[in-house]
Design a protein around this motif. Sequence first.
Motif, PDB file in Angstrom:
ATOM      1  N   SER A 221       0.624  -1.223   0.073  1.00 34.88           N
ATOM      2  CA  SER A 221       0.075  -0.167  -0.084  1.00 34.88           C
ATOM      3  C   SER A 221       0.876   1.355   0.142  1.00 34.88           C
ATOM      4  CB  SER A 221      -0.881   0.126   1.286  1.00 34.88           C
ATOM      5  OG  SER A 221      -1.867   1.241   1.256  1.00 34.88           O
ATOM      6  N   LYS A 222       1.953   1.316   0.752  1.00 36.44           N
ATOM      7  CA  LYS A 222       2.880   2.221   0.817  1.00 36.44           C
ATOM      8  C   LYS A 222       3.472   2.606  -0.512  1.00 36.44           C
ATOM      9  CE  LYS A 222       6.593   4.449   3.577  1.00 36.44           C
ATOM     10  NZ  LYS A 222       7.453   4.337   4.664  1.00 36.44           N
ATOM     11  N   THR A 224       2.542   1.526  -3.396  1.00 34.01           N
ATOM     12  CA  THR A 224       1.344   2.080  -4.476  1.00 34.01           C
ATOM     13  C   THR A 224       1.107   3.602  -4.298  1.00 34.01           C
ATOM     14  OG1 THR A 224       0.288  -0.205  -4.246  1.00 34.01           O
ATOM     15  CG2 THR A 224      -1.099   1.851  -5.135  1.00 34.01           C
ATOM     16  N   THR A 225       1.037   4.160  -2.962  1.00 31.46           N
ATOM     17  CA  THR A 225       1.028   5.484  -2.811  1.00 31.46           C
ATOM     18  C   THR A 225       2.106   6.366  -3.212  1.00 31.46           C
ATOM     19  OG1 THR A 225      -0.597   4.924  -0.832  1.00 31.46           O
ATOM     20  CG2 THR A 225       0.570   7.270  -1.033  1.00 31.46           C
ATOM     21  N   LYS A 228       1.674   6.436  -7.128  1.00 35.09           N
ATOM     22  CA  LYS A 228       0.904   7.420  -7.211  1.00 35.09           C
ATOM     23  C   LYS A 228       1.263   8.697  -7.343  1.00 35.09           C
ATOM     24  CE  LYS A 228      -4.216   7.886  -6.393  1.00 35.09           C
ATOM     25  NZ  LYS A 228      -5.130   7.476  -5.721  1.00 35.09           N
ATOM     26  N   ASP A 229       1.863   9.129  -6.366  1.00 32.77           N
ATOM     27  CA  ASP A 229       2.317  10.391  -6.087  1.00 32.77           C
ATOM     28  C   ASP A 229       3.314  10.990  -7.029  1.00 32.77           C
ATOM     29  OD1 ASP A 229       0.664  10.779  -3.713  1.00 32.77           O
ATOM     30  OD2 ASP A 229       2.139  10.304  -2.293  1.00 32.77           O
ATOM     31  N   HIS A 234       1.961  15.007  -5.825  1.00 34.54           N
ATOM     32  CA  HIS A 234       1.444  14.780  -4.510  1.00 34.54           C
ATOM     33  C   HIS A 234       0.331  15.700  -4.410  1.00 34.54           C
ATOM     34  CE1 HIS A 234       1.192  14.189  -0.259  1.00 34.54           C
ATOM     35  NE2 HIS A 234       1.387  15.449  -0.058  1.00 34.54           N
TER      36      HIS A 234
END
Length: 499
Positions: A221-222, A224-225, A228-229, A234
């Motif tokens: 999850s981290k 992926t975040t 994505k950023d 961001h």
Amino acid sequence: MSKPQTEEQAVDSEGDSSLHRRDEEGTQSSHRMLGFSDALLSIIATVMILPVTHTEISPEQQFDKSIQKLLATRIAVYLMTFLIVTVAWAAHTRLFQVVGKIDDTLALLNLACMMTITLLPYTFSLMVTFPDVPLGIFLFCVCVIAIGSVQALIVGYAFHFPHLLNPQIQCSPHRAQSRRHILRLVLRGPALCFVAAVFSLFFFPLSYVLMVTVIFLPHISKATTWCKDKLMGHRESPAHSVEPFSIDLHAPLSKERVEAFSDGVYAIVATLLILDICEDNVPDPKDVQEKFSGSLVAALGAYGPQFLAYFGSFATVGLLWFAHHSLFLHVRKATQTMGLLNVLSLAFVGGLPLAYQQTSAFARQPRDELERVRVSCAIIFFASIFQFAIWTAALLRQTETLQPAVRFGGQEHAFMFAKLALYPCASLLAFAATCLLSRFSTAIFHLMQIAVPFAFLLLRLLVRLTLAGLQVLWDLRPEHPQPGQGEPEAQSQLLPAPC
């Protein structure tokens, strides 16, 4: 008019305070319950190794490829279940950062959660005993789902009675968003296990893949975040988003919680070693009379190799704990990477009872001693190399994570390096030596077990002597002529060009 309003407000405030006092009655701090839960979870994670250590290999059975495959499969499943238990421990710890106080109902809900967790070793035993039957995997997933469901009930109950919450969330105007955010994080692991339970009924290999995903879900999850950023840029969180204090399974746990859980694992592993001594090395009274003419001393002498293996294994556990303690003594903050590496190290520390079982079998099955020595060396190597990796990861962010004494150039840096590198080097050297001198594999392994504790005692002196020797060699190096003194042109070619 002003005076009656003031009196009415005073009455209302007294009523609110009396109501608050009634809510506070019967509540207490959650610290002791959290300590109890930490101890129980560390025990459950560690006893997962027992079905592996009790793998029965008869004296007539050789340590061939089929046995090696069976043992490797059981060790892999053990590592997976150990890591899943640590994920549950991390979630439980985060949960009680939100829940600041407990009452009787909340204590009973936590006990229900702990009772469900205690069933995990039984379901794991079914998994390793019947690897081709999906029922063990299904029941393990059901237990994880039940644990998540009880944790969700704890969240719902605590938010229904806000006086149980941490003051930062208790006073927040966005408690509803916080509750949804926490429930989503608590239930996503059990949701994956629900899918794994469904697949176990008709294609159970995929169930193992999904269960491994549960372990690395926070890291996935981290990542992926982060991606994505990077791709989308961001974006600032809206004003009504959940406060940073809310439960976050991504964030690293506190150093104190990591130390408490780690100490529990080391203590239980050290205790498990003596259980086999008590169970397998107490002579039968009938055998003492018939085989040793009633001499208990002679009967105990027959178990000498097992006692030697116990002392060596206990020393290994104790010294690995001491290295872990010395490392975290100089740690200021544990990062997420350090936490993952610590869990991996603890998983192999939990396998040390298996190493004891292998070494204690030297006398009974001498023809398999080479393979057993290698299994033991591999377990010790991985348990210690992940400790060294924790320190390496800490050095990458040393200003944030380490005390000045053990940073690069610090007065304790070389000593910490030597202390953490001792067991990886010793176990790797013993493994390599058994490949070259297979006839002496048992002697090599016992020599390692004896030499490493003495090396620990003399380590600081050895490090000082080594550093002094290096300093002497450095002082004896040929000095280069200074610019303008003897061969200025050649020297000037070696110097960097001026900016």
